[in-house]
Design a protein around this motif. Sequence first.
Motif, PDB file in Angstrom:
ATOM      1  N   ARG A  76      -0.913  -7.939  -4.043  1.00  0.00           N
ATOM      2  CA  ARG A  76      -1.406  -6.611  -4.389  1.00  0.00           C
ATOM      3  C   ARG A  76      -2.752  -6.307  -3.755  1.00  0.00           C
ATOM      4  NH1 ARG A  76       1.099  -2.422  -5.406  1.00  0.00           N
ATOM      5  NH2 ARG A  76       2.424  -3.538  -6.884  1.00  0.00           N
ATOM      6  N   TYR A  77      -3.650  -7.304  -3.705  1.00  0.00           N
ATOM      7  CA  TYR A  77      -5.019  -7.054  -3.260  1.00  0.00           C
ATOM      8  C   TYR A  77      -5.408  -7.798  -1.982  1.00  0.00           C
ATOM      9  CZ  TYR A  77      -5.646  -5.343  -8.056  1.00  0.00           C
ATOM     10  OH  TYR A  77      -5.539  -4.660  -9.245  1.00  0.00           O
ATOM     11  N   GLY A  78      -4.540  -8.633  -1.442  1.00  0.00           N
ATOM     12  CA  GLY A  78      -4.954  -9.454  -0.312  1.00  0.00           C
ATOM     13  C   GLY A  78      -5.938 -10.511  -0.790  1.00  0.00           C
ATOM     14  N   GLY A  79      -7.025 -10.681  -0.044  1.00  0.00           N
ATOM     15  CA  GLY A  79      -8.017 -11.683  -0.409  1.00  0.00           C
ATOM     16  C   GLY A  79      -9.145 -11.147  -1.255  1.00  0.00           C
ATOM     17  N   ARG A  80      -9.028  -9.890  -1.712  1.00  0.00           N
ATOM     18  CA  ARG A  80     -10.126  -9.269  -2.451  1.00  0.00           C
ATOM     19  C   ARG A  80     -10.130  -9.623  -3.932  1.00  0.00           C
ATOM     20  NH1 ARG A  80      -9.123  -3.808  -2.280  1.00  0.00           N
ATOM     21  NH2 ARG A  80      -7.008  -4.291  -1.599  1.00  0.00           N
ATOM     22  N   ALA A  81      -9.020 -10.087  -4.465  1.00  0.00           N
ATOM     23  CA  ALA A  81      -8.948 -10.490  -5.870  1.00  0.00           C
ATOM     24  C   ALA A  81      -8.787 -12.000  -5.941  1.00  0.00           C
ATOM     25  CB  ALA A  81      -7.783  -9.795  -6.566  1.00  0.00           C
ATOM     26  N   SER A  82      -9.154 -12.561  -7.070  1.00  0.00           N
ATOM     27  CA  SER A  82      -9.054 -14.013  -7.205  1.00  0.00           C
ATOM     28  C   SER A  82      -8.806 -14.386  -8.661  1.00  0.00           C
ATOM     29  CB  SER A  82     -10.331 -14.700  -6.706  1.00  0.00           C
ATOM     30  OG  SER A  82     -11.447 -14.347  -7.507  1.00  0.00           O
ATOM     31  N   LEU A  83      -8.292 -15.589  -8.844  1.00  0.00           N
ATOM     32  CA  LEU A  83      -8.106 -16.179 -10.165  1.00  0.00           C
ATOM     33  C   LEU A  83      -8.774 -17.541 -10.132  1.00  0.00           C
ATOM     34  CD1 LEU A  83      -4.997 -16.158 -12.414  1.00  0.00           C
ATOM     35  CD2 LEU A  83      -6.108 -18.323 -11.913  1.00  0.00           C
ATOM     36  N   GLN A  84      -9.738 -17.754 -11.026  1.00  0.00           N
ATOM     37  CA  GLN A  84     -10.495 -18.996 -11.066  1.00  0.00           C
ATOM     38  C   GLN A  84     -10.296 -19.670 -12.407  1.00  0.00           C
ATOM     39  OE1 GLN A  84     -14.343 -17.220 -10.371  1.00  0.00           O
ATOM     40  NE2 GLN A  84     -14.266 -17.622  -8.173  1.00  0.00           N
ATOM     41  N   THR A  85     -10.228 -20.987 -12.391  1.00  0.00           N
ATOM     42  CA  THR A  85     -10.077 -21.759 -13.624  1.00  0.00           C
ATOM     43  C   THR A  85     -11.233 -22.745 -13.754  1.00  0.00           C
ATOM     44  OG1 THR A  85      -8.701 -23.445 -12.542  1.00  0.00           O
ATOM     45  CG2 THR A  85      -7.570 -21.567 -13.544  1.00  0.00           C
ATOM     46  N   ALA A  86     -11.589 -23.041 -14.993  1.00  0.00           N
ATOM     47  CA  ALA A  86     -12.625 -24.035 -15.284  1.00  0.00           C
ATOM     48  C   ALA A  86     -12.141 -24.873 -16.462  1.00  0.00           C
ATOM     49  CB  ALA A  86     -13.956 -23.356 -15.600  1.00  0.00           C
ATOM     50  N   ARG A  87     -12.059 -26.162 -16.256  1.00  0.00           N
ATOM     51  CA  ARG A  87     -11.534 -27.075 -17.279  1.00  0.00           C
ATOM     52  C   ARG A  87     -12.662 -28.000 -17.743  1.00  0.00           C
ATOM     53  NH1 ARG A  87      -6.134 -28.777 -17.971  1.00  0.00           N
ATOM     54  NH2 ARG A  87      -5.666 -27.761 -15.979  1.00  0.00           N
ATOM     55  N   GLY A  88     -12.989 -27.928 -19.028  1.00  0.00           N
ATOM     56  CA  GLY A  88     -13.987 -28.815 -19.613  1.00  0.00           C
ATOM     57  C   GLY A  88     -13.352 -29.807 -20.560  1.00  0.00           C
ATOM     58  N   PRO A  89     -14.136 -30.660 -21.162  1.00  0.00           N
ATOM     59  CA  PRO A  89     -13.567 -31.658 -22.077  1.00  0.00           C
ATOM     60  C   PRO A  89     -12.898 -31.032 -23.296  1.00  0.00           C
ATOM     61  CG  PRO A  89     -15.974 -31.639 -22.203  1.00  0.00           C
ATOM     62  CD  PRO A  89     -15.595 -30.794 -21.040  1.00  0.00           C
ATOM     63  N   ASP A  90     -13.377 -29.871 -23.738  1.00  0.00           N
ATOM     64  CA  ASP A  90     -12.772 -29.248 -24.915  1.00  0.00           C
ATOM     65  C   ASP A  90     -12.524 -27.749 -24.750  1.00  0.00           C
ATOM     66  OD1 ASP A  90     -15.363 -28.455 -24.843  1.00  0.00           O
ATOM     67  OD2 ASP A  90     -15.822 -28.926 -26.940  1.00  0.00           O
ATOM     68  N   ARG A  91     -12.702 -27.216 -23.531  1.00  0.00           N
ATOM     69  CA  ARG A  91     -12.498 -25.787 -23.292  1.00  0.00           C
ATOM     70  C   ARG A  91     -11.756 -25.594 -21.966  1.00  0.00           C
ATOM     71  NH1 ARG A  91     -13.271 -22.953 -27.669  1.00  0.00           N
ATOM     72  NH2 ARG A  91     -13.845 -21.083 -26.503  1.00  0.00           N
ATOM     73  N   PHE A  92     -10.990 -24.507 -21.914  1.00  0.00           N
ATOM     74  CA  PHE A  92     -10.318 -24.128 -20.674  1.00  0.00           C
ATOM     75  C   PHE A  92     -10.506 -22.622 -20.490  1.00  0.00           C
ATOM     76  CE2 PHE A  92      -6.712 -22.628 -18.152  1.00  0.00           C
ATOM     77  CZ  PHE A  92      -6.767 -23.510 -17.079  1.00  0.00           C
ATOM     78  N   SER A  93     -10.928 -22.214 -19.282  1.00  0.00           N
ATOM     79  CA  SER A  93     -11.204 -20.802 -19.008  1.00  0.00           C
ATOM     80  C   SER A  93     -10.479 -20.367 -17.739  1.00  0.00           C
ATOM     81  CB  SER A  93     -12.703 -20.560 -18.836  1.00  0.00           C
ATOM     82  OG  SER A  93     -13.400 -20.824 -20.021  1.00  0.00           O
ATOM     83  N   VAL A  94     -10.014 -19.133 -17.779  1.00  0.00           N
ATOM     84  CA  VAL A  94      -9.420 -18.491 -16.607  1.00  0.00           C
ATOM     85  C   VAL A  94     -10.147 -17.165 -16.405  1.00  0.00           C
ATOM     86  CG1 VAL A  94      -7.328 -17.599 -15.529  1.00  0.00           C
ATOM     87  CG2 VAL A  94      -7.184 -19.519 -17.115  1.00  0.00           C
ATOM     88  N   VAL A  95     -10.536 -16.885 -15.170  1.00  0.00           N
ATOM     89  CA  VAL A  95     -11.255 -15.652 -14.864  1.00  0.00           C
ATOM     90  C   VAL A  95     -10.509 -14.897 -13.776  1.00  0.00           C
ATOM     91  CG1 VAL A  95     -13.428 -14.608 -14.126  1.00  0.00           C
ATOM     92  CG2 VAL A  95     -13.456 -16.720 -15.463  1.00  0.00           C
ATOM     93  N   LEU A  96     -10.160 -13.641 -14.074  1.00  0.00           N
ATOM     94  CA  LEU A  96      -9.586 -12.731 -13.085  1.00  0.00           C
ATOM     95  C   LEU A  96     -10.705 -11.880 -12.499  1.00  0.00           C
ATOM     96  CD1 LEU A  96      -6.417 -11.326 -14.906  1.00  0.00           C
ATOM     97  CD2 LEU A  96      -6.422 -12.794 -12.898  1.00  0.00           C
TER      98      LEU A  96
END
Length: 353
Positions: free
Chosen positions: A323-343
């Motif tokens: 949909r966006y080419g390289g202009r959009a991204s999905l990032q993940t961050a995994r910690g010992p007790d937390r998990f995050s996803v950022v659009l």
Amino acid sequence: MNPTATRPAQAFLPDFCGTGRVVDVLVICQLVAVVLALSALQTARGFWFSLFLMSLYLQWIGIFSVAALCLIRRHLGHLNARLVAGLSYTGLLAVTFALSEIVYLAGPQTGIAPLVADISHQDFLIRNLGVCAVVSALGLRYFWLRDAWQRQAAAEAEARYQALQARIRPHFLFNCLNSIAALVAMRPADAERAIEDLSDILRASLADDDRPLATLREELELVDAYTRIEALRLGDRLTLDRHIEPAVADWPLPPLSLQPLVENAIRHGIEKLPGGGRISIEAVRRGDFLAVSVTNPRIEKPDDDSGGLRLALANIEQRLALRYGGRASLQTARGPDRFSVVLNLPAPEADNL
């Protein structure tokens, strides 16, 4: 009927009203001037003088040609693309003919006399129109083929996008139905309410299946309906916090981009914690991008199977890329007790899809 024969002219002919296109045309004219000067090379001194005069002449042709193409695209955009191609070709020849006539008639009385020396009027016109005919035909043919390639690439990308979208809908539906099935025997009234929520979700997600984008507000409504269904099963173990900037509520994004992230947060985080946990959704504007984050608690298990999580994230990543080419991204961050996803999604004014 061939769709390229009736597509809008704007899609075929580039915008020559911008500075970038003017520079491109002038560079091409300069290269042609070099070729013509080399073809008439006699002495080094004669070459540079001939190149100067030829460059001056061809640059004026380039400027007027760009102006003609700009006007054609701007005022004849409603016409058939083949007709616009013909008008553009004729316009370029007309510009070359008019300037050639002016140069030949005014040449003997000006400093550009060497351009028309030792050549007849007819030969001068034939040479200039011949060069223009070849260069213009190659340029317009290039624009036509480039447009056809871009349309084919866009169609293939859209087909892949729709295939990915179709794949995620049944997955979403089956998980909702499994949650409702767990309630039917023990809590039929809650199951009935959950079915009503599910019908609202399906109505919202399937009502306009051809729409390219939804809004953040619509995606959050799907999330609310889905978490209400899951809350009937999980009870107090599931808590949802939302921190949404009011200004980004109508930000466009691909349908079913946020709900699968919340679904993963429940399946791979909340469900595996005996006491449940809190899912946090945050949406803020950062420059020209919308950042939507989904964070959930998790526990680290050696035998933890996160294949479903990776599959859902890969699906969303592919849809963002299409949909966006390289202009959009999905990032993940995994910690010992937390998990995050950022659009990270580009601003509407920066999106040309």
